[in-house]
Design an enzyme around this catalytic site. Structure first.
Site, PDB file in Angstrom:
ATOM      1  N   LYS A 213       0.847  -1.199   0.000  1.00 29.77           N
ATOM      2  CA  LYS A 213       0.000   0.000   0.000  1.00 29.77           C
ATOM      3  C   LYS A 213       0.883   1.251   0.000  1.00 29.77           C
ATOM      4  O   LYS A 213       1.875   1.317   0.718  1.00 29.77           O
ATOM      5  CB  LYS A 213      -0.900  -0.008   1.233  1.00 29.77           C
ATOM      6  CG  LYS A 213      -1.881   1.154   1.328  1.00 29.77           C
ATOM      7  CD  LYS A 213      -2.789   0.991   2.538  1.00 29.77           C
ATOM      8  CE  LYS A 213      -3.824   2.109   2.620  1.00 29.77           C
ATOM      9  NZ  LYS A 213      -3.219   3.399   3.014  1.00 29.77           N
ATOM     10  N   HIS A 237      -2.184   7.705   1.269  1.00 28.54           N
ATOM     11  CA  HIS A 237      -2.492   7.699   2.707  1.00 28.54           C
ATOM     12  C   HIS A 237      -3.531   8.768   3.049  1.00 28.54           C
ATOM     13  O   HIS A 237      -3.450   9.442   4.069  1.00 28.54           O
ATOM     14  CB  HIS A 237      -1.215   7.919   3.523  1.00 28.54           C
ATOM     15  CG  HIS A 237      -1.128   7.040   4.741  1.00 28.54           C
ATOM     16  ND1 HIS A 237      -0.328   5.926   4.807  1.00 28.54           N
ATOM     17  CD2 HIS A 237      -1.750   7.103   5.932  1.00 28.54           C
ATOM     18  CE1 HIS A 237      -0.454   5.352   5.985  1.00 28.54           C
ATOM     19  NE2 HIS A 237      -1.318   6.051   6.684  1.00 28.54           N
ATOM     20  N   ARG A 240      -2.258  12.221   3.840  1.00 23.35           N
ATOM     21  CA  ARG A 240      -1.606  12.477   5.127  1.00 23.35           C
ATOM     22  C   ARG A 240      -0.082  12.356   5.090  1.00 23.35           C
ATOM     23  O   ARG A 240       0.576  12.572   6.114  1.00 23.35           O
ATOM     24  CB  ARG A 240      -2.173  11.526   6.191  1.00 23.35           C
ATOM     25  CG  ARG A 240      -3.607  11.867   6.570  1.00 23.35           C
ATOM     26  CD  ARG A 240      -4.187  10.898   7.565  1.00 23.35           C
ATOM     27  NE  ARG A 240      -3.557  10.928   8.872  1.00 23.35           N
ATOM     28  CZ  ARG A 240      -3.789  11.843   9.813  1.00 23.35           C
ATOM     29  NH1 ARG A 240      -4.639  12.831   9.572  1.00 23.35           N
ATOM     30  NH2 ARG A 240      -3.193  11.761  10.990  1.00 23.35           N
TER      31      ARG A 240
END
Length: 340
Positions: A213, A237, A240
């Protein structure tokens, strides 16, 4: 309980860090850190939501007849009710409010997701308990979940993989972009950027499917696949880890084109409704991960809230499939949307 009651309950419990806005788009929470905001100006978080909403439109076609819509997806040797999964989120009381612990959140998403026929990814964080609490929730859920490891040194990852294997999950993930999180400096052991060789060593250390990921370019996707990844997650993310970045919906088509039709691609970032799920599938994803809205659902209704939000998404996806004459996920193709 209704989904509207879930939202009302969540608003009471999550204020002031999260306002449970009508659209979770990163505007009202800009600069709220610790909190749900994106990094810096929150432009990447905002772009994830805005680009998907403003530039990807469904092509209506109601000539397909009144046939049953099938949104089931087969992964890891199991069939799931929809191509929707709960994204990994940790440090719940630190990021949101202390009205919920990490363990209560893990239980809510793991058990609520299973009740709805989908999977939840376990979150993580800088401390040991941030790894073990989601793992224990997965154990108590009969292995129905996917633990997410942080990008620690390879020897640390290998040791933790032994504990992961003991709970018999479907797979394990690693959010390799975690080194860019605002709290990354608190991590012990430290979170480190990964090379293709290190990813290959991790993949070879277990028979569990490995999900990487934090992929945002075709080159990074190809590296992860060469290293032995079962699937990749196109993800920044939730905005973020980097400010002023591209949205996941923007880069998804080029990543799909680079890796071919057979590669498993998941995507997160800006997915809020069943229509958004449809759009991401049409852009090239096999399934989506959703983060912040599931936190709201868990605060507002625990496992029941998670199940209610999932059922809402499934109903919206069914409607989108109906209005575009798609009988199955395989029929949600690029010609079912238009980029404007």
């Amino acid at each position: 309980m209704t989904y509207q009651e879930v939202l009302e309950n969540a608003r009471k419990r999550m204020t002031p860090r999260c306002r449970v806005c009508p659209e979770c788009n990163g505007i009202a929470c800009k600069g709220v850190m610790p909190g749900p905001a994106g990094k810096g100006t929150s432009r990447t978080f905002q772009r994830n939501v805005a680009w998907l909403g403003e530039h990807v439109k469904l092509e209506m076609d109601v000539t397909g007849g009144n046939q049953e819509r099938n949104m089931e997806i087969s992964l890891f040797g199991e069939t799931f009710a929809a191509p929707i999964f709960v994204a990994p989120i940790g440090l719940i009381p630190y990021t949101y409010t202390e009205d919920m612990t990490d363990r209560l959140y893990c239980d809510a998403v793991m058990f609520g997701a299973k009740a709805a026929g989908i999977l939840a990814f376990g979150g993580g964080g800088p401390k040991a308990e941030n790894f073990y609490e989601p793992l224990e929730a997965i154990r108590e859920n009969g292995g129905w979940g996917i633990p997410t490891l942080k990008p620690w040194a390879v020897d640390v990852v290998k040791e933790r993989l032994k504990e992961v294997e003991a709970v018999h999950p479907f797979a394990f993930a690693m959010d390799i972009d975690s080194a860019g999180l605002p709290h990354a400096g608190l991590a012990n052991p430290p979170m480190l950027l990964k090379t293709e060789e290190e990813l290959r060593e991790i993949a070879a250390a277990t028979d569990l499917p490995f999900i990487v990921k934090g992929i945002m370019t075709a080159e990074a996707a190809q590296k992860a696949l060469r290293a032995g990844a079962y699937a990749i997650v196109v993800s920044n993310h939730g905005g973020r880890v980097m400010d002023y970045g591209l949205s996941t919906a923007e880069v998804l088509p080029e990543i799909r084109a680079a890796v071919g039709a057979d590669t498993k691609i998941f995507v997160d970032g800006g997915v809020r409704t069943g229509d958004d799920v449809f759009k991401m599938l049409a852009l090239g994803a096999d399934a989506v991960l959703i983060g912040r809205p599931y936190v709201i659902a868990a605060y507002g209704g625990g496992a029941e809230g998670v199940q209610l939000y999932t059922e809402k998404l499934k109903a919206e996806l069914t409607d989108a499939m109906t209005m575009t004459s798609c009988k199955s996920l395989q029929e949600i193709t690029r010609d079912k949307i238009r980029l404007v």
